[in-house]
Design an enzyme around this catalytic site. Structure first.
Site, PDB file in Angstrom:
ATOM      1  CB  THR A 183     -43.212  80.993  20.201  1.00 18.01           C
ATOM      2  OG1 THR A 183     -41.982  80.929  20.946  1.00 18.01           O
ATOM      3  CG2 THR A 183     -44.313  80.286  20.981  1.00 18.01           C
TER       4      THR A 183
ATOM      5  CB  SER B 265     -39.013  80.176  30.916  1.00 25.80           C
ATOM      6  OG  SER B 265     -38.020  79.362  30.315  1.00 25.80           O
TER       7      SER B 265
ATOM      8  CE1 TYR C 131     -36.706  84.432  28.633  1.00 23.78           C
ATOM      9  CE2 TYR C 131     -36.061  82.183  29.180  1.00 23.78           C
ATOM     10  CZ  TYR C 131     -37.024  83.091  28.791  1.00 23.78           C
ATOM     11  OH  TYR C 131     -38.313  82.665  28.553  1.00 23.78           O
TER      12      TYR C 131
ATOM     13  CG  ASN D 248     -47.633  85.400  26.479  1.00 19.88           C
ATOM     14  OD1 ASN D 248     -47.236  84.239  26.577  1.00 19.88           O
ATOM     15  ND2 ASN D 248     -47.619  86.065  25.323  1.00 19.88           N
TER      16      ASN D 248
ATOM     17  CE  LYS E  71     -39.318  84.476  31.153  1.00 20.44           C
ATOM     18  NZ  LYS E  71     -40.690  85.017  31.021  1.00 20.44           N
TER      19      LYS E  71
END
Length: 228
Positions: free
Chosen positions: A178, A130, A143, A79, A147
């Site tokens: 978050t 994601s 990013y 996670n 992923k």
């Protein structure tokens, strides 16, 4: 007395990881990881029966020295992650390097180290990916690349380990309320609007549903989007 299954959750100090810990606590023996001493202390207070580990995922080569032995591991949930935005033209090598180390190399190494225990339990590995792992938008290169690579890791692992009973699922949440999302919105120059994002508890419940899938079926890829 039947022993309970064991679940290891990375990035358990907040957001989706913390909600996963809360959801699994009644049914699993927990191994919870994080990096912040203060947040790890809070985890120990909330989950006194859990094993709480300080693991620095930005240093994958050090994981072996800091990971206790496991005879069997029923659930491994990757996670933890980092999200630094930037264009290809403006993103320096150190950002790419840290993003790949935390988001790809650490999950790969942690899985390798725990694979015998996962095989012994015919365990389930869940990669929290994601939407950026399916579509790369401008400004999201580092990013999204990490992923996309994480998806490749999960797909390869699934094919390699299915004959040994190890199950592998990738979950692709959209924008979730978050601290990471708060940081992303700051980088984007926009407002953080938790009411229009997915609740971390909703993603955790989705992952619980994945884990409860009967052995004769497997959810390989699950996309979770905000309802509005």
């Amino acid at each position: 007395m039947t022993s309970r299954p064991t679940a290891l959750v990375t990035g358990a100090t907040g957001g989706i990881g913390l909600e996963l810990a809360r959801s699994l606590a009644s049914t699993h023996d927990l191994v919870l990881t994080g990096r912040s001493d203060q947040k790890l202390a809070a985890l120990r207070a909330e989950f006194p029966n859990a094993r709480v580990l300080a693991l620095d995922l930005s240093r994958p080569a050090d994981l072996a020295a800091n990971l206790p032995p496991f005879e069997a591991l029923d659930v491994l949930i990757h996670n933890a992650g980092v999200a630094e935005l930037g264009t290809v033209a403006e993103t320096p090598a150190d950002v790419w390097d840290e993003t790949m180390r935390v988001n790809v190399l650490a999950p790969a190494e942690l899985t390798r180290l725990l694979l015998q225990a996962l095989r012994a339990a015919r365990g389930h590995v869940v990669f929290v990916n994601s939407g950026a792992g399916l579509n790369a938008s401008p400004g999201w290169g580092p990013y999204a690349a990490s992923k996309f690579a994480l998806k490749a890791l999960a797909d390869a692992l699934r094919g390699e380990e299915s004959s040994r009973g190890v199950r592998v699922t990738t979950v692709y949440p959209g924008r979730t309320a978050t601290d990471m999302q708060r940081h992303v919105r700051q980088q984007e120059g926009g407002a953080y609007q938790p009411d229009v994002y997915i609740r971390p508890s909703s993603v955790a419940r989705t992952i619980l549903a994945v884990l409860s899938t009967p052995r004769d079926a497997l959810l390989t890829d699950v996309t979770v989007r905000p309802s509005e």
